[in-house]
Design an enzyme around this catalytic site. Structure first.
Site, PDB file in Angstrom:
ATOM      1  N   ASP A  70      -3.288   8.052  -0.886  1.00 28.32           N
ATOM      2  CA  ASP A  70      -2.585   8.096   0.396  1.00 28.32           C
ATOM      3  C   ASP A  70      -1.095   8.037   0.096  1.00 28.32           C
ATOM      4  O   ASP A  70      -0.680   7.544  -0.963  1.00 28.32           O
ATOM      5  CB  ASP A  70      -3.025   6.912   1.255  1.00 28.32           C
ATOM      6  CG  ASP A  70      -2.159   6.745   2.490  1.00 28.32           C
ATOM      7  OD1 ASP A  70      -2.029   7.717   3.267  1.00 28.32           O
ATOM      8  OD2 ASP A  70      -1.605   5.639   2.665  1.00 28.32           O
ATOM      9  N   ASP A  81       1.890   7.361   2.755  1.00 25.35           N
ATOM     10  CA  ASP A  81       2.717   6.401   3.494  1.00 25.35           C
ATOM     11  C   ASP A  81       2.317   4.965   3.185  1.00 25.35           C
ATOM     12  O   ASP A  81       1.164   4.568   3.378  1.00 25.35           O
ATOM     13  CB  ASP A  81       2.604   6.646   4.992  1.00 25.35           C
ATOM     14  CG  ASP A  81       3.123   8.020   5.395  1.00 25.35           C
ATOM     15  OD1 ASP A  81       3.775   8.680   4.568  1.00 25.35           O
ATOM     16  OD2 ASP A  81       2.844   8.445   6.531  1.00 25.35           O
TER      17      ASP A  81
END
Length: 316
Positions: free
Chosen positions: A69, A71
């Site tokens: 991922d 963010d």
């Protein structure tokens, strides 16, 4: 209301949209990774600056890969917010649009509720910014924005984890709701294999203002990883995934080696219950805020935007 009912009836199911978004992201990622492989070599000479590599991954396991991922996992804050700041600086949109866009993004990430009407409004707002612009133009600007706002926000600890997979001979992919063009730039700058991101429709190199499927969020991420693994011939039970958000539990549950990195409260609880590995690279004040969802880093976007607007007005 009649029109809204018609749209609701004709709209594909949420699952179908997730699959479409995932498959589109996987296809875009494979194309971009071929270009990245020709342009970029992994930055192995920086290993001495980073934390020690973990015992995992297994060197030489060609059937394994890693999915990260973006963010608050690889980067502090939200890539989409930083990209928006850069576009605002270049006068792509006005202050009122910036505030509206910021609030919509903050509400979505904090509430975690995919209300169809609200989500459609948020998507239309974001897509209207790039509609009519050339993909090549946004890619060029994205390179500048990375240097201005993103390069100094990469978590060294997570970067070391990604490098460990690269050094083991495995492919490493970003998986994010950010636009695939932005994600691809970040992946290239970090020496990663490629990126799975939200795919905006373009015709003859110009954005139409529509998405292919839906934003690569939640279940759509899992579908993207599943599609890419099938295309690459990977064994998901031997792969690893890393995320800070409980929204990514579907993706984390898909692999044999899930990691909770800088986790929000819900993901931390879930990871402990299932004995997943945890990594937290926040220190001091940031670590003390672990009870607040990590997505609040994007949630702060609304308040940060108001402050930025106020500062801009004072300077004028």
């Amino acid at each position: 209301m009649a029109a809204l009912g018609w749209l609701t009836r004709r709209r594909p199911s949420a699952t179908a949209r997730s699959v479409l978004a995932g498959e589109a992201a996987a296809e875009a990622a494979r194309k971009s990774s071929q270009e990245l492989a020709e342009l970029v070599e992994p930055a192995r000479d920086r290993a001495d600056e980073l934390p020690p590599e973990p015992a995992f991954p297994v060197v030489g396991d060609a059937l394994a890969a890693a999915f990260f991922d973006l963010d608050n996992t690889v980067m502090q804050g939200a890539a989409l917010f930083h990209f928006g700041r850069g576009l605002y600086k270049r006068q792509f949109f006005q202050r009122r649009e910036l505030a509206r866009f910021a609030w919509q993004q903050a509400w979505f990430r904090l509430a975690g509720v995919e209300d169809p009407e609200h989500m459609q409004d948020a998507r239309d707002s974001a897509l209207s910014i790039v509609k009519g612009h050339r993909v090549s133009e946004l890619m060029s600007i994205g390179e500048e924005i990375y240097d201005e706002y993103m390069a100094d926000r990469i978590w060294p600890g997570t970067r070391a984890l990604a490098q460990a997979h690269l050094d083991a001979g495995q492919k490493v992919w970003l998986v994010t709701a950010a636009p695939v063009e932005t994600a691809t730039i970040i992946a290239r700058r970090l020496g990663l294999t490629g990126a799975l991101g939200t795919v905006a429709e373009s015709v003859d190199g110009v954005y139409t203002g529509r998405l292919v499927g839906e934003p690569l969020h939640g279940p759509a991420k899992a579908e993207a990883v599943r599609a890419l693994a099938a295309a690459e011939g990977l064994d998901l039970s031997r792969c690893a995934a890393y995320s800070d958000s409980h929204n990514d539990i579907p993706m984390l549950s898909l692999v044999g080696h899930p990691y909770a990195v800088n986790p929000d409260a819900k993901l931390r609880k879930h990871a402990r219950e299932r004995e997943w590995r945890l990594r937290d690279y926040r220190t001091g004040r940031k670590a003390a805020k672990v009870g607040i969802p990590a997505a609040a880093g994007v949630g702060a976007l609304a308040g940060g935007t108001v402050a930025a607007i106020a500062l801009h007005r004072r300077r004028r």
